[in-house]
Design an enzyme around this catalytic site. Structure first.
Site, PDB file in Angstrom:
ATOM      1  N   ALA A   1       0.875  -1.201   0.158  1.00  0.00           N
ATOM      2  CA  ALA A   1      -0.238  -0.044   0.058  1.00  0.00           C
ATOM      3  C   ALA A   1       0.959   1.290  -0.052  1.00  0.00           C
ATOM      4  O   ALA A   1       2.079   1.294   0.037  1.00  0.00           O
ATOM      5  CB  ALA A   1      -0.855  -0.057   1.234  1.00  0.00           C
TER       6      ALA A   1
ATOM      7  N   GLY B   1      -0.501  -5.369   0.275  1.00  0.00           N
ATOM      8  CA  GLY B   1      -1.489  -5.238  -0.728  1.00  0.00           C
ATOM      9  C   GLY B   1      -1.253  -5.730  -1.998  1.00  0.00           C
ATOM     10  O   GLY B   1      -2.085  -6.069  -2.797  1.00  0.00           O
TER      11      GLY B   1
ATOM     12  N   GLU C   1      -2.110  -9.235  -1.884  1.00  0.00           N
ATOM     13  CA  GLU C   1      -3.519  -9.365  -1.777  1.00  0.00           C
ATOM     14  C   GLU C   1      -4.095  -9.193  -3.222  1.00  0.00           C
ATOM     15  O   GLU C   1      -5.111  -9.747  -3.646  1.00  0.00           O
ATOM     16  CB  GLU C   1      -4.097  -8.379  -0.827  1.00  0.00           C
ATOM     17  CG  GLU C   1      -3.776  -8.841   0.654  1.00  0.00           C
ATOM     18  CD  GLU C   1      -4.280  -7.570   1.534  1.00  0.00           C
ATOM     19  OE1 GLU C   1      -3.958  -6.520   1.631  1.00  0.00           O
ATOM     20  OE2 GLU C   1      -5.180  -7.847   2.640  1.00  0.00           O
TER      21      GLU C   1
ATOM     22  N   GLU D   1       2.810  -6.660   6.759  1.00  0.00           N
ATOM     23  CA  GLU D   1       1.886  -5.571   7.562  1.00  0.00           C
ATOM     24  C   GLU D   1       2.224  -5.666   9.233  1.00  0.00           C
ATOM     25  O   GLU D   1       2.153  -4.781   9.717  1.00  0.00           O
ATOM     26  CB  GLU D   1       0.169  -5.857   7.330  1.00  0.00           C
ATOM     27  CG  GLU D   1      -0.233  -5.348   6.241  1.00  0.00           C
ATOM     28  CD  GLU D   1      -0.245  -6.629   5.072  1.00  0.00           C
ATOM     29  OE1 GLU D   1       0.559  -7.536   5.392  1.00  0.00           O
ATOM     30  OE2 GLU D   1      -0.327  -6.332   3.834  1.00  0.00           O
TER      31      GLU D   1
END
Ligand SMILES: NC(=O)c1ccc[n+]([C@@H]2O[C@H](COP(=O)([O-])OP(=O)(O)OC[C@H]3O[C@@H](n4cnc5c(N)ncnc54)[C@H](O)[C@@H]3O)[C@@H](O)[C@H]2O)c1
Length: 696
Positions: free
Chosen positions: A63, A102, A105, A125
């Site tokens: 992210a 992310g 993901e 994370e």
């Protein structure tokens, strides 16, 4: 429109390329671009399959952390993945570099994943005090099973492509051209009419644990050792547990709630602060990209004691030959034996292959001839902490070392400029202060002398990174950043004993705060005699520590110090309590009950005060640098963000007022608040904002 995501065609396959240097972070424009391209390819009847890939050095590495805590701008990553989930054509993520967080993901919204051989994939994370927030805790277990997913999520460590293939996280490894390979893979999927199962619908790998939920706790129990005081691992476990009984859409909503709570919480803010602080610490004022580091192919370390041995191992560990010089043959033999023993321990622990021990040892040249340093590109001195000895040695080093060699001292406290003065190459001299055990601890304080040349500083930074340390540049003063602040804490710790606390009270308060150990357990580990000898030389006395040393209680190495030891396990000793109580009586200090809260304030506020002085004197460039020093050198709990960040969260006015009271009550002028602390407290400012003001 300027978009970081583009769509092109290779026959019947659409190729979506994310191009947002440097690491393809998922900022708003990227998410929107992916969404638009996926929809376009989905709705184009002539497209039969979709490949998503990243340009540059890596697929999406996560992210955009700078967007955390700001109002979200649609589409969210969850929405992008939901769009992908509904595509009825084969979708293939083609990844290289580090698809992380992310990024990973996103790939799990595709039917298939293919990877370049050197790819490392993970969900890091947790290292920022967070959990995956776009389905990672639900999809990863569905792809790789809980036995593999739990440690990946709780450690945050990425896994190499070949492990990912074995685990089922990727479907193929592509040698050669990644995108061409992914397109070929897509055509194969089409030709074979392979079933297109969404990751969210894959439940096979969850069956076993679902049938026997107690197994989940067993798996978790193997991986939760280091989670004391941390919210993110607890939230991660709760989120992963949802895979056992909660439909995925509902579970994803809960995962998102956990994530948002963590993002807004103090712990993750602290960890994100440290992430940026570490990155900033690599930027040194006055040292731009134009300053090229000198080449370092050979190293020399002088002194094969506690530090010299560990420092040399750092070089051998990355394949750099290292000459290690002692002035006495026995010490050299002992030093090399310790190095060998350390490597053998790593083999026993499974972190080093047996055949690599010989390879590493072959990189050492042990000698008692100082002349052997003549071809070293960097010379690091790690002999006794004694100015005349160091000066005499540097005068010799300068006559032998080749021109342009970097000359470093590992001194803990001494004046690097004074050492440089004995040479005729002041510009080549600086401090490289390692922390014990030097082969393990990640911090490297790089002490910039007043004449240190920019490229010498750049070389030390580069060497630090090569040997996998976190280098932080500091200025010359007694004890630099870390030990100078540690001294402030040490003085108070001893005072607390005299006033009524016992070693276990002080250490207990600090471990509860989150430190791995308190000051007295640390003294016992390092050896009480070390400080005692140095205080004797300086003509100062620490009543309690020195009384213990005089009784031969040197700490763990003698089985007795502030505590009694059986192996490494410590227990309080009534004799020590008596010695402390007697000392209070002798010095006329009335003992009283000292609360945990007081212990924390008395130990850490003076450190913060010293940190403020360090900042105003320019010894550290930013408050974040101080936080990084304390994280990697002294085990300051990451989730509190380091002493200066922590002070900001406590409130500088509160700290200033308490220090002022302490100065008045104790008559100790050192507690008078530093000018910078006073000013920031008056302005309701923070150390963090002060750093930003200065940088602007
Ligand atoms: N021990 C720590 O925790 C620590 C941490 C950071 C920095 N330091 C600093 O590192 C330095 C070394 O500390 P240490 O703990 O390794 O000490 P040590 O006593 O374990 O080792 C010093 C070694 O240097 C050798 N030596 C002395 N004079 C020499 C010379 N002229 N030529 C070659 N070898 C010589 C000694 O024989 C000894 O083996 C000191 O400046 C110390 O302040 C120590």
């Amino acid at each position: 429109m300027d978009t970081p995501v583009s769509l092109r065609r290779d026959g019947n396959v659409a190729i979506i390329t994310i191009d947002n240097p440097p690491v393809n972070a998922l900022r708003h424009g990227v998410r929107k671009g992916i969404q638009n391209c996926v929809v376009a390819a989905r709705d184009d009847a002539s497209v039969e399959a979709i490949v998503i890939t990243g340009a540059g050095r890596t697929f999406v590495a996560g992210a955009d952390i700078t967007e955390f805590g700001k109002p979200p701008q649609p589409p969210s990553l969850i929405e992008v993945i939901a769009t992908l989930d509904e595509v009825k054509k084969p979708t293939i993520a083609a990844v290289h570099g580090t698809p992380l967080g992310g990024g990973l993901e996103l790939t799990m919204g595709c039917h298939f994943r293919v990877a370049a051989p050197s790819t490392r994939l993970g969900l890091p994370e947790i290292k920022l005090g967070l959990i995956p927030g776009a389905g990672g805790t639900q999809r990863l277990p569905r792809l790789v099973g809980l036995e593999k997913a739990v440690p990946m999520i709780l450690s945050g460590e990425p896994i190499p492509a070949k492990d990912a293939l074995a685990a089922g996280l990727v479907d193929a490894i592509i040698e050669g051209d990644l995108v061409a390979g992914a397109v070929a893979f897509a055509r194969k999927v089409l030709a074979e009419k392979r079933a297109l199962t969404r990751v969210k619908d894959r439940d096979e790998k969850l069956k076993e644990v679902r049938a026997n939920p107690a197994k989940f706790d067993e798996i978790v129990a193997q991986h939760v050792k280091k989670t004391r005081g941390l919210q993110a691992p607890a939230a991660a476990i709760d989120a992963i547990r949802l895979t056992l009984d909660t439909p995925i859409d509902e579970a994803q909503k809960k995962e998102r709630e956990f994530f948002l709570k963590l993002v807004g919480g103090e712990q993750s803010k602290a960890q994100r602060h440290l992430f940026f602080a570490e990155r900033d610490a690599a930027k040194v004022p006055g040292i731009g990209k134009e300053v090229k580091p000198r080449e370092v192919k050979k190293a020399a370390v002088i002194g094969a004691g506690t530090m010299g041995g560990g420092i040399s191992m750092n070089f051998a560990n990355v394949g750099i030959p290292v000459t290690i010089v002692e002035n006495n043959a026995d010490a050299l033999k002992r030093g090399m034996a310790t190095i060998e023993k350390n490597y053998q321990t790593s083999v026993q622990r499974g972190s080093l292959k047996a055949e690599d021990v010989a390879k590493r040892l072959a990189l050492f040249t042990p000698t008692t001839d100082l002349g052997a340093i003549k071809d070293a590109d960097i010379v690091i001195e790690a002999v006794f902490e004694n100015m005349p000895i160091k000066k005499e040695l540097f005068a010799k080093i300068e006559k032998i070392a080749k021109p342009g060699a970097v000359l470093a001292t590992n001194t803990s406290y001494l004046n690097v400029d004074e050492i440089a003065q004995v040479t005729h190459r002041h510009g080549d001299v600086l401090g490289m202060h390692f922390f014990s055990p030097a082969n393990v601890m990640k911090l490297l304080e790089i002490v910039r002398g007043k004449d240190t040349a920019p490229d010498v500083l750049a070389t030390a930074m580069a060497v630090g990174r090569t040997i996998r340390k976190v280098p932080v540049v500091v200025g010359v003063c007694h004890g630099f950043v870390g030990n100078r602040m540690l001294s402030a804490r040490g003085i108070e710790a001893e005072k607390l004993l005299l006033e009524g606390a016992l070693p276990q009270d002080v250490d207990g308060a600090l471990t509860e705060f989150g430190f791995p150990m308190g000051p007295f357990a640390m003294s016992d580990l390092a050896g009480i005699d070390v400080g005692w000898r140095s205080r004797k030389e300086r003509g100062v006395r620490n009543e309690i520590a020195d009384s213990l040393a005089e009784q031969g209680r040197f700490g763990q190495k003698t089985g007795r110090g502030f505590y009694l030891y059986e192996g490494r396990s410590a227990r309080p000793d009534p004799e020590v309590e008596k010695l402390i109580v007697d000392a209070s009586v002798r010095l006329g200090v009335k003992r009283r009950n000292v609360s945990k809260e007081e212990i924390i304030e008395r130990l850490i506020y003076p450190m913060v005060n010293e940190g403020a002085r360090i900042l105003e004197e320019g010894i550290a460039t930013r408050s974040g640098d101080i936080d990084v020093v304390w994280l990697y050198g002294y085990g300051f709990p990451a989730w509190r963000g380091g002493p200066m960040h922590w002070a900001d969260t406590v409130g500088l006015k509160k700290i200033r007022d308490r220090l002022h009271r302490l100065a008045q009550e104790s008559g100790d002028k050192r507690h008078e608040p530093a000018a910078l602390l006073n000013r920031l407290a008056d302005e309701s400012g923070t150390f963090d904002s002060y750093g930003q003001q200065k940088a602007a």
